[in-house]
Write a protein that holds these residues in place. Structure first.
Motif: not given
Length: 330
Positions: A287-314
């Motif tokens: 569960g560290a990342t997740y991928a999304s596939g779309s009608e637009d023909g792209t795959i995007r890979i997202w980080r699950t903990d992004f908001q937590e890491r962003a809050a810590a960096a903030a």
């Protein structure tokens, strides 16, 4: 003054497909890493590094849209289902075609039996038949079940490979087929719409399904409904659950990818960037990342903990969340 603006995640964007992405599948963790398989209407199923998104290869040979592309648990063999009336099996290391199984109509789904030593492959599609091939005897006639009540959309093995979860193109609910008897053992009711996505979590404990209106979470052993999440404002087409993170992700008609808390259903993050409906979402093992596939023909890979890491960096930056955006999105 500290910024209250929520940081926006920049995903890894995987180009290469020229038409809509209709299915994604991550392999289990293997000695060579994690792999990501993708099916697309461009007829060019692809294999990628599941962590970086880097392209590894394309399984070439289909002459129509590819509706399904999966790997066996060892990630050494791939299988694809196509509108060209074939299901094909591939050497996932070399990309060579190993077998082509001819059907009489569009093949929508392929699924490998679970386990490194499992060599059975099920296919389903517009013929309304389930066929099980023994890949150790590919020349033998497949075991055949049916007819099913509608065109088959999704198949998934479960219960030590004795049962198959099957959903349909237009008919609601999930049927549980017993491969020992060749008949439907029970039916899992949906909220009324056709079930467009079925996932069995890598740990094997949960079944996750999406049917346009809601996401259902079931116990994979008892089939008991654990909870449902109603999706408001969009039609949900796919969902995935990471039990280790207690989070799930949804994608659908509004082009957004949503990360949610499993216990409360609260929306944790809305990931934007796709330019068409999101047809498939899947977590990596762990569960560290997740991928999304779309009608637009792209795959995007997202980080699950992004908001937590962003809050810590903030917090390290004196509370300035906006200052943390750069460098955290990759």
């Amino acid at each position: 003054m500290a910024s209250t603006r929520k940081p926006v995640q920049t995903p890894l964007v995987c180009h290469g497909h020229t038409r809509p992405i209709v299915e994604l599948q991550f392999s289990p963790v293997t000695p060579d890493g994690i792999f990501l398989a993708s099916a697309s209407k461009d007829g060019q199923p692809m294999l990628r590094n599941g962590e970086t998104g880097d392209w590894i290869g394309t399984f070439q040979g289909h002459k129509g849209a590819v509706w399904s592309c999966v790997l066996n648990d060892a990630a050494v063999i791939g299988a694809t289902a196509s509108a060209d009336f074939t299901a094909r099996v591939w050497n996932a290391t070399t990309g060579d075609e190993l077998h082509a199984f001819q059907h009489k109509h569009i093949v929508r789904s392929v699924s490998f039996a679970r386990g490194d030593g499992a060599w059975r492959l099920v296919t389903g599609g517009a013929e309304k038949l389930l066929r099980i091939y023994d890949l150790q005897r590919p020349e033998a006639a497949p075991t055949q079940f049916g007819p099913a009540p509608d065109n088959i959309r999704v198949t998934h093995w479960i219960a030590d490979n004795n049962l198959l979860l099957v959903s349909y193109l237009d008919k609601p609910n999930i049927d549980v087929w017993d491969v020992r008897s060749g008949s439907v053992a029970r039916t899992l009711e949906s909220s009324g719409g056709a079930v467009t996505s079925i996932e069995v979590t890598p740990c094997g404990r949960y079944i996750v399904s999406a049917d346009g209106k809601q996401v259902d979470f079931r116990d994979a052993a008892s089939f008991d409904l654990l909870k449902s999440h109603v999706c408001e404002g969009y039609e949900v087409e796919s969902a995935s659950y990471a039990p280790e993170k207690k989070k799930f992700v949804t994608g659908g008609s509004d082009m957004w990818v949503r990360l949610l808390d499993f216990d409360s259903g609260a929306e944790l993050e809305v990931c934007k960037g796709h330019h068409g409906p999101v047809h498939n979402v899947r977590f990596t093992p762990g569960g560290a990342t997740y991928a999304s596939g779309s009608e637009d023909g792209t795959i995007r890979i997202w980080r699950t903990d992004f908001q937590e890491r962003a809050a810590a960096a903030a917090a390290d930056n004196g509370g300035d969340a906006a200052a943390t955006e750069n460098g955290l999105g990759g």
